[in-house]
Design an enzyme around this catalytic site. Structure first.
Site, PDB file in Angstrom:
ATOM      1  CB  CYS A  87      -5.855  -2.450  10.796  1.00  0.00           C
ATOM      2  SG  CYS A  87      -5.738  -0.818  10.193  1.00  0.00           S
ATOM      3  CG  HIS A 131      -8.226  -2.320   4.170  1.00  0.00           C
ATOM      4  ND1 HIS A 131      -7.130  -2.680   4.927  1.00  0.00           N
ATOM      5  CD2 HIS A 131      -8.521  -3.399   3.388  1.00  0.00           C
ATOM      6  CE1 HIS A 131      -6.753  -3.915   4.600  1.00  0.00           C
ATOM      7  NE2 HIS A 131      -7.578  -4.369   3.665  1.00  0.00           N
ATOM      8  CG  ASN A 144      -0.273   0.191   2.526  1.00  0.00           C
ATOM      9  OD1 ASN A 144       0.403   1.211   2.733  1.00  0.00           O
ATOM     10  ND2 ASN A 144      -0.408  -0.753   3.452  1.00  0.00           N
TER      11      ASN A 144
HETATM   12  N1  ARG Z   1       0.411  -3.515   5.544  1.00  0.00           N
HETATM   13  C1  ARG Z   1      -0.926  -3.960   5.734  1.00  0.00           C
HETATM   14  C2  ARG Z   1      -1.584  -4.145   4.377  1.00  0.00           C
HETATM   15  O1  ARG Z   1      -1.318  -3.396   3.502  1.00  0.00           O
HETATM   16  C3  ARG Z   1      -1.688  -3.012   6.589  1.00  0.00           C
HETATM   17  C4  ARG Z   1      -3.077  -3.429   6.897  1.00  0.00           C
HETATM   18  C5  ARG Z   1      -3.823  -2.431   7.704  1.00  0.00           C
HETATM   19  N2  ARG Z   1      -5.150  -2.816   7.913  1.00  0.00           N
HETATM   20  C6  ARG Z   1      -6.243  -2.085   7.707  1.00  0.00           C
HETATM   21  N3  ARG Z   1      -7.379  -2.617   7.986  1.00  0.00           N
HETATM   22  N4  ARG Z   1      -6.217  -0.926   7.150  1.00  0.00           N
HETATM   23  O2  ARG Z   1      -2.348  -5.042   4.167  1.00  0.00           O
END
Ligand code: ARG
Length: 296
Positions: free
Chosen positions: A290, A194, A40
């Site tokens: 998260c 997300h 991300n």
């Molecule tokens: N590095 C993780 C990903 O990109 C972070 C996840 C964070 N979770 C969230 N629900 N925003 O999947």
């Protein structure tokens, strides 16, 4: 029924079956947390930059806070080679069926192959605490659990985000197996990959959002179903995950420290913001919401 826009909404919230609020929280120790790859935009430039001791301190404070709020915490260890496992909202969607009382989880199918091996650890945890485990059918290419699927507080009603990590087909499946109404929102900004980065459900009437992450239809849907919509400013939402806050009880809102404007909005509306430090986790693109999974 799956809802894509406000004109389709054929129900009142009071008419939607109630769902008890979850009272337990699952947390994953950041034993092997780091930024080792980039899946991300927040992770860019951060490979190898996590201060492990600091991350552990931040995580411990979060755990203590949940306990201080009277929420029973279960903790599982992190696994070597799975640096994002600490983000335990993403591997499952826990549910409780109002009528049958069934407690279950739908297992995620992680968009990033690096994260796929995290899922079985969560399947085992929930199986041990008495949950039925429902895998996804092959027709659903990706679904990242409560990263994208959020329960409307107090109601058997689900908000589903798609566009980056979850495919819209996931919601047809969830609608089928859970018999739940689903309000679908398209995400359009990769920094808000997300749904839990741009929609925070505070109580039955109130949402905190970053509006720039949604299209016009989605915004309209949110404003139709929630009586009160609060807004986080762009800088706090984008850089400090202001909207990744978590309100476990309709009153306290656990939020990244320094989100001052969002915090004053929350106070003005009679919520009780509680600041925590999640800077190490922000490097991986995650914050409070998260880092926990609520269950019954
Ligand atoms: N590095 C993780 C990903 O990109 C972070 C996840 C964070 N979770 C969230 N629900 N925003 O999947």
């Amino acid at each position: 029924m799956i809802y894509h826009n406000a004109s389709e909404v054929d129900f009142q919230l009071d008419g939607v079956p109630e769902m008890p609020s979850p009272s337990r929280v699952l947390l994953t120790r950041p034993d092997h947390f780091d930024v080792e790859y980039t899946i991300n935009p927040h992770m860019e430039g951060n490979i190898g930059s996590v201060n492990k001791e600091e991350a552990l301190e931040q995580w411990k404070s979060l755990r203590q806070l949940y306990e201080a709020l009277g929420i029973e915490a279960s903790v599982i260890p992190g696994e070597e080679g799975l640096p994002d496992m600490v983000f335990c909202a993403n591997q499952t969607l826990p549910f409780i069926k109002t009528v049958s009382g069934e407690r279950g989880i739908v297992l995620s199918r992680m968009y990033a192959p690096q994260r796929a091996p995290e899922v079985p650890f969560y399947a085992s945890f929930f199986e041990e605490v008495g949950y039925n485990v429902h895998p996804l059918p092959d027709s659903v290419s990706d679904f990242e659990g409560m990263g994208d699927a959020l329960w409307h507080p107090g109601r058997f009603l689900l908000w589903g985000g798609h566009g980056f990590r979850s495919s819209i087909a996931a919601y047809s499946f969830l609608n089928e197996i859970l018999g739940v109404r689903i309000l679908v929102l398209k995400l359009k900004d990769p920094d808000f990959y997300h749904l839990d980065t741009c929609l925070s459900v505070l109580d039955e009437d109130t949402a905190l959002i970053y509006p720039g992450a949604f299209d016009a239809e989605g915004l309209d849907l949110i404003r139709t179903v929630f009586r009160r919509v609060l807004y986080a400013p762009e800088d706090e939402a984008r850089s400090f995950f202001a909207v990744n806050a978590h309100c476990p009880d309709g009153h306290n809102v656990i939020i990244q420290a320094g989100c001052d404007q969002t915090i004053s909005v929350l106070r003005r509306e009679q919520f009780n913001p509680i600041e925590v430090r999640t800077e190490e986790f922000l490097k991986a693109g995650g914050s409070v919401f998260c880092m926990k999974q609520m269950f019954w």
